[in-house]
Design a protein around this motif. Sequence first.
Motif, PDB file in Angstrom:
ATOM      1  N   UNK A 349       0.811  -1.211   0.000  1.00 24.14           N
ATOM      2  CA  UNK A 349       0.000   0.000   0.000  1.00 24.14           C
ATOM      3  C   UNK A 349       0.850   1.269   0.000  1.00 24.14           C
ATOM      4  N   UNK A 350       2.125   1.154   0.382  1.00 20.30           N
ATOM      5  CA  UNK A 350       3.013   2.309   0.480  1.00 20.30           C
ATOM      6  C   UNK A 350       4.002   2.431  -0.673  1.00 20.30           C
ATOM      7  N   UNK A 351       4.044   1.440  -1.552  1.00 22.44           N
ATOM      8  CA  UNK A 351       5.167   1.342  -2.479  1.00 22.44           C
ATOM      9  C   UNK A 351       5.284   2.544  -3.407  1.00 22.44           C
ATOM     10  N   UNK A 352       4.167   3.088  -3.883  1.00 24.20           N
ATOM     11  CA  UNK A 352       4.251   4.171  -4.861  1.00 24.20           C
ATOM     12  C   UNK A 352       4.786   5.450  -4.244  1.00 24.20           C
ATOM     13  N   UNK A 353       4.256   5.859  -3.099  1.00 26.58           N
ATOM     14  CA  UNK A 353       4.720   7.122  -2.537  1.00 26.58           C
ATOM     15  C   UNK A 353       6.133   7.016  -1.968  1.00 26.58           C
ATOM     16  N   UNK A 354       6.479   5.862  -1.407  1.00 26.66           N
ATOM     17  CA  UNK A 354       7.846   5.691  -0.906  1.00 26.66           C
ATOM     18  C   UNK A 354       8.835   5.720  -2.063  1.00 26.66           C
ATOM     19  N   UNK A 355       8.467   5.110  -3.182  1.00 34.66           N
ATOM     20  CA  UNK A 355       9.321   5.130  -4.369  1.00 34.66           C
ATOM     21  C   UNK A 355       9.463   6.542  -4.937  1.00 34.66           C
ATOM     22  N   UNK A 356       8.446   7.389  -4.766  1.00 38.78           N
ATOM     23  CA  UNK A 356       8.490   8.754  -5.277  1.00 38.78           C
ATOM     24  C   UNK A 356       9.499   9.638  -4.558  1.00 38.78           C
ATOM     25  N   UNK A 357       9.896   9.274  -3.349  1.00 42.68           N
ATOM     26  CA  UNK A 357      10.785  10.123  -2.555  1.00 42.68           C
ATOM     27  C   UNK A 357      12.112  10.363  -3.277  1.00 42.68           C
ATOM     28  N   UNK A 358      12.633  11.558  -3.160  1.00 44.54           N
ATOM     29  CA  UNK A 358      13.845  11.941  -3.890  1.00 44.54           C
ATOM     30  C   UNK A 358      15.123  11.798  -3.080  1.00 44.54           C
ATOM     31  N   UNK A 359      15.028  11.790  -1.746  1.00 46.36           N
ATOM     32  CA  UNK A 359      16.247  11.783  -0.926  1.00 46.36           C
ATOM     33  C   UNK A 359      16.432  10.513  -0.116  1.00 46.36           C
ATOM     34  N   UNK A 360      15.355   9.818   0.204  1.00 42.55           N
ATOM     35  CA  UNK A 360      15.495   8.607   1.007  1.00 42.55           C
ATOM     36  C   UNK A 360      14.198   7.843   1.102  1.00 42.55           C
ATOM     37  N   UNK A 361      14.317   6.508   1.139  1.00 44.31           N
ATOM     38  CA  UNK A 361      13.159   5.602   1.219  1.00 44.31           C
ATOM     39  C   UNK A 361      13.419   4.628   2.366  1.00 44.31           C
ATOM     40  N   UNK A 362      12.616   4.687   3.420  1.00 45.91           N
ATOM     41  CA  UNK A 362      12.771   3.769   4.543  1.00 45.91           C
ATOM     42  C   UNK A 362      11.696   2.695   4.473  1.00 45.91           C
ATOM     43  N   UNK A 363      12.122   1.433   4.519  1.00 48.76           N
ATOM     44  CA  UNK A 363      11.207   0.302   4.439  1.00 48.76           C
ATOM     45  C   UNK A 363      11.335  -0.530   5.706  1.00 48.76           C
ATOM     46  N   UNK A 364      10.217  -0.728   6.393  1.00 49.88           N
ATOM     47  CA  UNK A 364      10.163  -1.655   7.525  1.00 49.88           C
ATOM     48  C   UNK A 364       9.809  -3.021   6.945  1.00 49.88           C
ATOM     49  N   UNK A 365      10.693  -3.976   7.089  1.00 50.54           N
ATOM     50  CA  UNK A 365      10.585  -5.253   6.385  1.00 50.54           C
ATOM     51  C   UNK A 365       9.507  -6.149   6.982  1.00 50.54           C
ATOM     52  N   UNK A 366       8.392  -6.256   6.233  1.00 50.70           N
ATOM     53  CA  UNK A 366       7.330  -7.188   6.593  1.00 50.70           C
ATOM     54  C   UNK A 366       7.134  -8.223   5.485  1.00 50.70           C
ATOM     55  N   UNK A 367       8.161  -8.416   4.675  1.00 47.19           N
ATOM     56  CA  UNK A 367       8.158  -9.429   3.619  1.00 47.19           C
ATOM     57  C   UNK A 367       7.070  -9.178   2.571  1.00 47.19           C
ATOM     58  N   UNK A 368       6.806  -7.929   2.236  1.00 42.80           N
ATOM     59  CA  UNK A 368       5.816  -7.569   1.230  1.00 42.80           C
ATOM     60  C   UNK A 368       6.510  -7.410  -0.121  1.00 42.80           C
ATOM     61  N   UNK A 369       6.098  -8.202  -1.089  1.00 43.03           N
ATOM     62  CA  UNK A 369       6.899  -8.450  -2.285  1.00 43.03           C
ATOM     63  C   UNK A 369       7.275  -7.207  -3.080  1.00 43.03           C
ATOM     64  N   UNK A 370       6.316  -6.441  -3.578  1.00 44.28           N
ATOM     65  CA  UNK A 370       6.694  -5.330  -4.467  1.00 44.28           C
ATOM     66  C   UNK A 370       7.563  -4.306  -3.758  1.00 44.28           C
ATOM     67  N   UNK A 371       7.230  -4.003  -2.511  1.00 46.47           N
ATOM     68  CA  UNK A 371       8.031  -3.036  -1.766  1.00 46.47           C
ATOM     69  C   UNK A 371       9.450  -3.553  -1.551  1.00 46.47           C
ATOM     70  N   UNK A 372       9.585  -4.831  -1.201  1.00 45.11           N
ATOM     71  CA  UNK A 372      10.915  -5.383  -0.955  1.00 45.11           C
ATOM     72  C   UNK A 372      11.707  -5.518  -2.252  1.00 45.11           C
TER      73      UNK A 372
END
Length: 440
Positions: A349-372
């Motif tokens: 649910x977060x992948x698009x906006x997190x990917x849009x970030x220009x300076x940094x992308x923080x991912x909390x690993x919950x084994x979610x495929x597209x985000x990971x």
Amino acid sequence: MLRKQVLRPVTTGLALALAATVGLPWTAAAHDASSPRTSRAECPQLSKDLPWYGGNRAKLQRMIDERGSCSAKSRSGAGKPVAAFDWDNTIVKNDISDATLAWMLKHDKILQPTSWRATNKWMTAAAHRALTRACGTSVPVGRPLPTSTDTGCTDEILDIYEGAKTSAGDTAFSGVWNHRRTVPEYVWITQLFAGHSPARLTEFARKARAENLAAPVGSVQKVGTHDWAGYVRYYEQQLDLIRTLRKAGFDVWVVSASAEPIVRAWAPGAGFTKNRVIGIRNVVRDGRLTTGVQGCGDVKDDTRGEALTYMDGKRCWINKGIYGIKGAEAWRQQDPAHRIAFGAGDAETDVTFVDDATAGHLVINRNKTELMCRAYDNADRRWIVNPMFIEPKKRQSAPYRCATEGYMNTDGVEGPVRRPDGSVVPDQKDRVFPKGTARS
């Protein structure tokens, strides 16, 4: 949401190995002339008393120094950089919508609808029949259902919400929807709150918050016959990161797929005011929530949930709510000056906006495929992966299938994850997980 586990920083050797495999962003060699040479004492600093995985604290600090109040870009008069955080399982452990729904079911706060089929445009006849049979018709429309004692009604609601199937296994939602903008069961949970005022729903959420914060970490509650997470905890590391970003001049927002009145009950605990919270916004009529949902971009209001704060919908709502972009243009990725600098999330649910970030992308690993897939591909060398701070997931044994089925298309058919240039992201091994945990 469980007995808090402190993750110890990895050894220098493991940190170097991580840098080689995941990609260490913002190394000294990568700094441009406008970047601060040192992290000066007067610049806002992340706490060194809160453990992050590997070199993640240092990576985050470099990002803050590069884009925050100590940077040359900030001193040049450029506008405030924007940071956007998902809420559930990103700022807190566990899900506040789940916590609120559980509290409402246990306290008879779900109101009898005119018709279950009318609550959601995608609900099947089978789901309508199952809910009508389980919850009955003796309670007048608009009056509370006795879900605290009626286990069958409670179980039917939870089964449909949790698995999109009835208790008998029938499909609960069908039809056509954009799978990168909405999920029927996500819409439905907000539609269950119809009939209450936004303030009343916030009051329920505050009561659920008090119970879940008071419950011991690891607690499980019984809702109907379901075992449901019984606690929530703020992540101390995320609270510190949010405070530090604010001190460094970032404009920090929450963008959540939970109902906005619920998020407003929790947001002050992380220092957010209500004008920095974006969640699912149901249409309010005569002071009460309805089953209609506000739209975004070229999706009009009261369309029953076709444009949630979900996947591409989070981008749309950021563009609309933060940058004032209107119409269909709000669905598109904007130029760097009109994109967030930093994004943090934990799921698809977060992948698009997190990917849009220009300076940094923080991912909390919950084994979610597209985000990971995107995080481990690390295309711009600015992705940071951290295990969950409480009850972290074990290492996923099989590689993420990025090259064949990691991406959800709008029609619900899975396909390969692609980079902006069209190239396919190869399958990725799970590489960031607590030391000593077994594979899952």
